[in-house]
Design a protein around this motif. Structure first.
Motif, PDB file in Angstrom:
ATOM      1  N   UNK A   1      -1.262  10.480  16.410  1.00 28.51           N
ATOM      2  CA  UNK A   1      -0.802  10.164  15.136  1.00 28.51           C
ATOM      3  C   UNK A   1       0.783  10.069  15.073  1.00 28.51           C
ATOM      4  N   UNK A   2       1.422  11.234  15.608  1.00 30.62           N
ATOM      5  CA  UNK A   2       2.793  11.305  15.771  1.00 30.62           C
ATOM      6  C   UNK A   2       3.511  10.203  16.639  1.00 30.62           C
ATOM      7  N   UNK A   3       2.952   9.892  17.664  1.00 30.37           N
ATOM      8  CA  UNK A   3       3.337   8.919  18.536  1.00 30.37           C
ATOM      9  C   UNK A   3       3.549   7.593  17.714  1.00 30.37           C
ATOM     10  N   UNK A   4       2.337   7.256  16.930  1.00 32.17           N
ATOM     11  CA  UNK A   4       2.372   5.972  16.241  1.00 32.17           C
ATOM     12  C   UNK A   4       3.427   6.166  14.906  1.00 32.17           C
ATOM     13  N   UNK A   5       3.380   7.146  14.376  1.00 29.65           N
ATOM     14  CA  UNK A   5       4.410   7.355  13.389  1.00 29.65           C
ATOM     15  C   UNK A   5       5.980   7.348  13.732  1.00 29.65           C
ATOM     16  N   UNK A   6       6.182   7.942  15.040  1.00 28.26           N
ATOM     17  CA  UNK A   6       7.501   7.818  15.716  1.00 28.26           C
ATOM     18  C   UNK A   6       8.009   6.456  15.977  1.00 28.26           C
ATOM     19  N   UNK A   7       7.035   5.611  16.333  1.00 32.02           N
ATOM     20  CA  UNK A   7       7.206   4.275  16.660  1.00 32.02           C
ATOM     21  C   UNK A   7       7.843   3.593  15.516  1.00 32.02           C
TER      22      UNK A   7
ATOM     23  N   UNK B   1       0.864  -1.105   0.163  1.00 32.79           N
ATOM     24  CA  UNK B   1       0.055   0.077   0.195  1.00 32.79           C
ATOM     25  C   UNK B   1       0.904   1.396  -0.051  1.00 32.79           C
ATOM     26  N   UNK B   2       2.136   1.128   0.595  1.00 31.07           N
ATOM     27  CA  UNK B   2       3.019   2.280   0.402  1.00 31.07           C
ATOM     28  C   UNK B   2       4.235   1.569  -0.016  1.00 31.07           C
ATOM     29  N   UNK B   3       4.809   1.954  -0.997  1.00 29.57           N
ATOM     30  CA  UNK B   3       5.915   1.375  -1.624  1.00 29.57           C
ATOM     31  C   UNK B   3       7.290   1.955  -0.920  1.00 29.57           C
ATOM     32  N   UNK B   4       8.404   1.257  -0.850  1.00 23.73           N
ATOM     33  CA  UNK B   4       9.756   1.999  -0.310  1.00 23.73           C
ATOM     34  C   UNK B   4       9.884   3.135  -0.880  1.00 23.73           C
ATOM     35  N   UNK B   5      10.130   4.324  -0.465  1.00 21.18           N
ATOM     36  CA  UNK B   5      10.639   5.529  -0.720  1.00 21.18           C
ATOM     37  C   UNK B   5       9.457   6.388  -1.008  1.00 21.18           C
TER      38      UNK B   5
ATOM     39  N   UNK C   1      11.480   4.645  14.962  1.00 22.19           N
ATOM     40  CA  UNK C   1      12.175   4.147  15.692  1.00 22.19           C
ATOM     41  C   UNK C   1      12.436   2.574  15.435  1.00 22.19           C
ATOM     42  N   UNK C   2      11.714   1.927  14.625  1.00 22.19           N
ATOM     43  CA  UNK C   2      11.467   0.630  13.991  1.00 22.19           C
ATOM     44  C   UNK C   2      12.464   0.724  12.744  1.00 22.19           C
ATOM     45  N   UNK C   3      12.729   1.912  12.320  1.00 23.18           N
ATOM     46  CA  UNK C   3      13.569   1.999  11.107  1.00 23.18           C
ATOM     47  C   UNK C   3      12.581   1.755   9.609  1.00 23.18           C
ATOM     48  N   UNK C   4      11.400   1.556   9.825  1.00 27.65           N
ATOM     49  CA  UNK C   4      10.305   1.462   8.857  1.00 27.65           C
ATOM     50  C   UNK C   4      10.050   2.757   8.211  1.00 27.65           C
ATOM     51  N   UNK C   5      10.224   3.911   9.008  1.00 27.48           N
ATOM     52  CA  UNK C   5       9.960   5.344   8.269  1.00 27.48           C
ATOM     53  C   UNK C   5      11.056   6.215   8.534  1.00 27.48           C
ATOM     54  N   UNK C   6      11.357   7.228   7.725  1.00 32.21           N
ATOM     55  CA  UNK C   6      12.494   8.219   7.987  1.00 32.21           C
ATOM     56  C   UNK C   6      11.732   9.484   7.839  1.00 32.21           C
ATOM     57  N   UNK C   7      12.060  10.559   8.758  1.00 32.44           N
ATOM     58  CA  UNK C   7      11.657  11.965   8.739  1.00 32.44           C
ATOM     59  C   UNK C   7      12.631  12.831   7.731  1.00 32.44           C
ATOM     60  N   UNK C   8      11.953  13.443   6.887  1.00 36.22           N
ATOM     61  CA  UNK C   8      12.761  14.264   5.978  1.00 36.22           C
ATOM     62  C   UNK C   8      12.543  15.676   6.444  1.00 36.22           C
ATOM     63  N   UNK C   9      13.269  16.537   7.040  1.00 34.26           N
ATOM     64  CA  UNK C   9      12.930  17.860   7.389  1.00 34.26           C
ATOM     65  C   UNK C   9      12.359  18.735   6.059  1.00 34.26           C
ATOM     66  N   UNK C  10      11.318  19.222   6.665  1.00 33.42           N
ATOM     67  CA  UNK C  10      10.413  19.952   5.837  1.00 33.42           C
ATOM     68  C   UNK C  10       9.680  19.243   4.592  1.00 33.42           C
ATOM     69  N   UNK C  11       9.734  17.900   4.441  1.00 28.59           N
ATOM     70  CA  UNK C  11       9.263  17.222   3.502  1.00 28.59           C
ATOM     71  C   UNK C  11       8.113  16.149   3.987  1.00 28.59           C
ATOM     72  N   UNK C  12       8.457  15.534   4.951  1.00 31.71           N
ATOM     73  CA  UNK C  12       7.505  14.696   5.575  1.00 31.71           C
ATOM     74  C   UNK C  12       8.102  13.328   5.961  1.00 31.71           C
ATOM     75  N   UNK C  13       7.221  12.197   6.157  1.00 28.21           N
ATOM     76  CA  UNK C  13       7.655  11.038   6.475  1.00 28.21           C
ATOM     77  C   UNK C  13       7.722   9.992   5.008  1.00 28.21           C
ATOM     78  N   UNK C  14       8.818   9.328   4.842  1.00 26.23           N
ATOM     79  CA  UNK C  14       8.986   8.415   3.763  1.00 26.23           C
ATOM     80  C   UNK C  14       9.121   6.982   4.286  1.00 26.23           C
TER      81      UNK C  14
ATOM     82  N   UNK D   1       0.872  12.835   6.060  1.00 23.73           N
ATOM     83  CA  UNK D   1       1.431  13.699   7.154  1.00 23.73           C
ATOM     84  C   UNK D   1       0.418  13.257   8.307  1.00 23.73           C
ATOM     85  N   UNK D   2       1.190  13.825   9.401  1.00 16.29           N
ATOM     86  CA  UNK D   2       0.508  13.804  10.772  1.00 16.29           C
ATOM     87  C   UNK D   2      -0.939  14.534  10.625  1.00 16.29           C
TER      88      UNK D   2
END
Length: 127
Positions: free
Chosen positions: A51-57, A27-31, A60-73, A36-37
């Motif tokens: 929402x942010x707490x769930x995304x941060x989990x 449903x979400x491809x890598x990259x 922390x698990x290495x599944x998502x990365x934050x890109x400053x000013x762009x969002x989560x990938x 957004x939250x």
């Protein structure tokens, strides 16, 4: 994108689990960028901090990365990481218990293999 909350676990954990499932099933491809939250909190009618707490989990698990000013990938390799974790959980949650019960019943390795093959042939296991 459909989310279902059942109340058995905190919302942030349910949200994280459902995003993880979407990554795993494609449903979400890598990259790819995930919503957004703010988008998720508005769509799901839940607090942005939840929402942010769930995304941060997932970060922390290495599944998502934050890109400053762009969002989560979705991080490269996230699907494989989920697959490995689920395989480990499958072993710990099912296989170990199966082996313990089989030992209690005196079922041999060969008989277990026969039972698995029987499940393949009778339609229990679908490929």
């Amino acid at each position: 994108m459909q989310f279902d909350f059942d109340g058995s676990a905190p919302l942030y954990q349910q949200l994280a689990a459902q995003i993880e499932e979407m990554i795993f099933t494609g449903g979400f491809d890598e990259g790819a960028q995930v919503p957004s939250t703010t988008q998720l909190s508005q769509q799901l009618h839940i607090n942005p901090a939840t929402v942010l707490k769930g995304m941060n989990m997932l970060v922390d698990e290495g599944l998502l990365e934050k890109r400053r000013g762009l969002g989560m990938f979705v991080r490269p390799g996230a699907r494989q990481k989920i697959m490995e974790c689920r395989k480990d959980n499958f072993y710990n949650d099912y296989v170990k218990k199966l082996l313990v019960e089989a030992a209690k019943l005196g079922i041999t390795k060969e008989h277990l293999i026969e039972l698995i093959e029987r499940g393949e042939h009778d339609g229990t296991i679908k490929h």
